[in-house]
Design a protein around this motif. Structure first.
Motif, short mmCIF file in Angstrom:
data_model
loop_
_atom_site.label_atom_id
_atom_site.label_comp_id
_atom_site.label_asym_id
_atom_site.label_seq_id
_atom_site.Cartn_x
_atom_site.Cartn_y
_atom_site.Cartn_z
N ARG A 40 0.74 -1.21 0.17
CA ARG A 40 0.11 -0.14 0.02
C ARG A 40 0.84 1.29 -0.04
N SER A 41 0.21 2.43 -0.20
CA SER A 41 0.85 3.62 0.02
C SER A 41 0.60 4.32 1.37
N ASN A 59 1.05 16.57 3.50
CA ASN A 59 2.43 15.94 3.35
C ASN A 59 3.29 16.29 4.41
N ARG A 94 3.14 14.01 7.04
CA ARG A 94 3.32 12.54 6.69
C ARG A 94 4.80 12.58 6.57
N MET A 142 4.83 10.44 -2.76
CA MET A 142 4.20 11.68 -2.68
C MET A 142 4.59 12.87 -3.67
N GLY A 143 3.90 13.34 -4.59
CA GLY A 143 4.16 14.56 -5.35
C GLY A 143 4.07 15.76 -4.91
N PHE A 168 9.22 13.21 -7.60
CA PHE A 168 8.41 12.93 -6.47
C PHE A 168 9.20 12.18 -5.28
N ARG A 212 -8.27 0.57 0.29
CA ARG A 212 -8.06 0.37 -1.01
C ARG A 212 -8.88 1.04 -2.07
N ARG A 242 -9.62 -0.26 -8.76
CA ARG A 242 -8.91 -0.15 -10.01
C ARG A 242 -9.63 -0.43 -11.15
#
Ligand SMILES: Cc1cc2nc3c(=O)[nH]c(=O)nc-3n(C[C@H](O)[C@H](O)[C@H](O)COP(=O)(O)O)c2cc1C
Length: 191
Positions: A12-13, A68, A71, A141-142, A163, A178, A181
């Motif tokens: 996962r992210s 962010n 994070r 993360m961008g 990123f 999640r 998709r």
């Protein structure tokens, strides 16, 4: 060791991380695997600045947008991914079969950038899978102020920010369910 299938199904992210250090040995192993990703002409444009000190993490958090910031601040390590638009400067090593200087040296900046981004992103995908394989959760993360990241962390004007990937042991409490998709029928064509 998890299979590739498990790495993709369960990876996962992660948004936040436990306070456990990431070793330089793990980061070196991560680069060794990432460097083997396929790229056009073996151009290998990905560049990485690993932030591992508290000071570097705090500096990176200051360049982040919104949520962010916290994070990044939770992570024990972060990989700042860049692409080098002068990737061809290494062609004597990477592509010694090509005529030197290579034709890419006379391309427009836009052409160099397009090749660098495309191939650095292939390497970035390998980077995330290789990190998971080595037991490091990832948080791509961008949302950063690119000019600030470049000013603070890059010592080469040809390195451009792409990123960040937070690295460490992810906190599962920070995960949303999640998201779906796209189905094969939506995203793919058989001709
Ligand atoms: C290039 C890139 C940029 C992203 N930017 C952010 C970001 O700025 N902040 C954030 O919290 N997540 C960011 N994400 C995380 C994505 O939202 C996440 O990978 C996606 O929703 C899939 O989540 P999953 O891997 O947990 O299924 C980014 C991911 C990628 C690959």
């Amino acid at each position: 060791m998890p299979s590739l299938d498990q790495l993709i199904q369960t990876g996962r992210s992660f948004k936040t991380y436990f306070d456990e250090p990431v070793s330089e040995e793990a980061l070196r192993a991560l680069w060794q695997l990432t460097a083997l990703a396929p790229t056009a002409n073996n151009c290998s444009p990905l560049r990485v600045v690993f932030a591992t000190s508290q000071n570097a993490i705090t500096q990176l958090a200051e360049t982040a947008h919104g949520y962010n910031k916290e994070r990044v601040q939770s992570a024990p390590a972060a990989a700042i991914l860049a692409y080098d638009i002068h990737f061809y400067d290494h062609f004597t090593t990477l592509a010694p079969h090509l005529k030197q200087p290579p034709s890419q040296a006379s391309w427009s900046t836009e052409q160099k950038q397009a090749m660098a981004v495309k191939n650095a992103n292939i390497q970035a995908g390998f980077f995330i899978l290789a990190a998971r394989h080595l037991g490091l959760d990832c948080g791509p993360m961008g949302g950063f102020e690119a000019q600030d990241v470049e000013r603070v962390f890059f010592d080469d004007p040809n390195w451009r920010f792409n990123f960040v990937v937070l690295l460490g042991r992810g906190n599962p409490d920070s995960l949303y369910p999640r998201a779906d998709r796209l189905a094969f029928e939506t995203a793919c064509r058989l001709v």
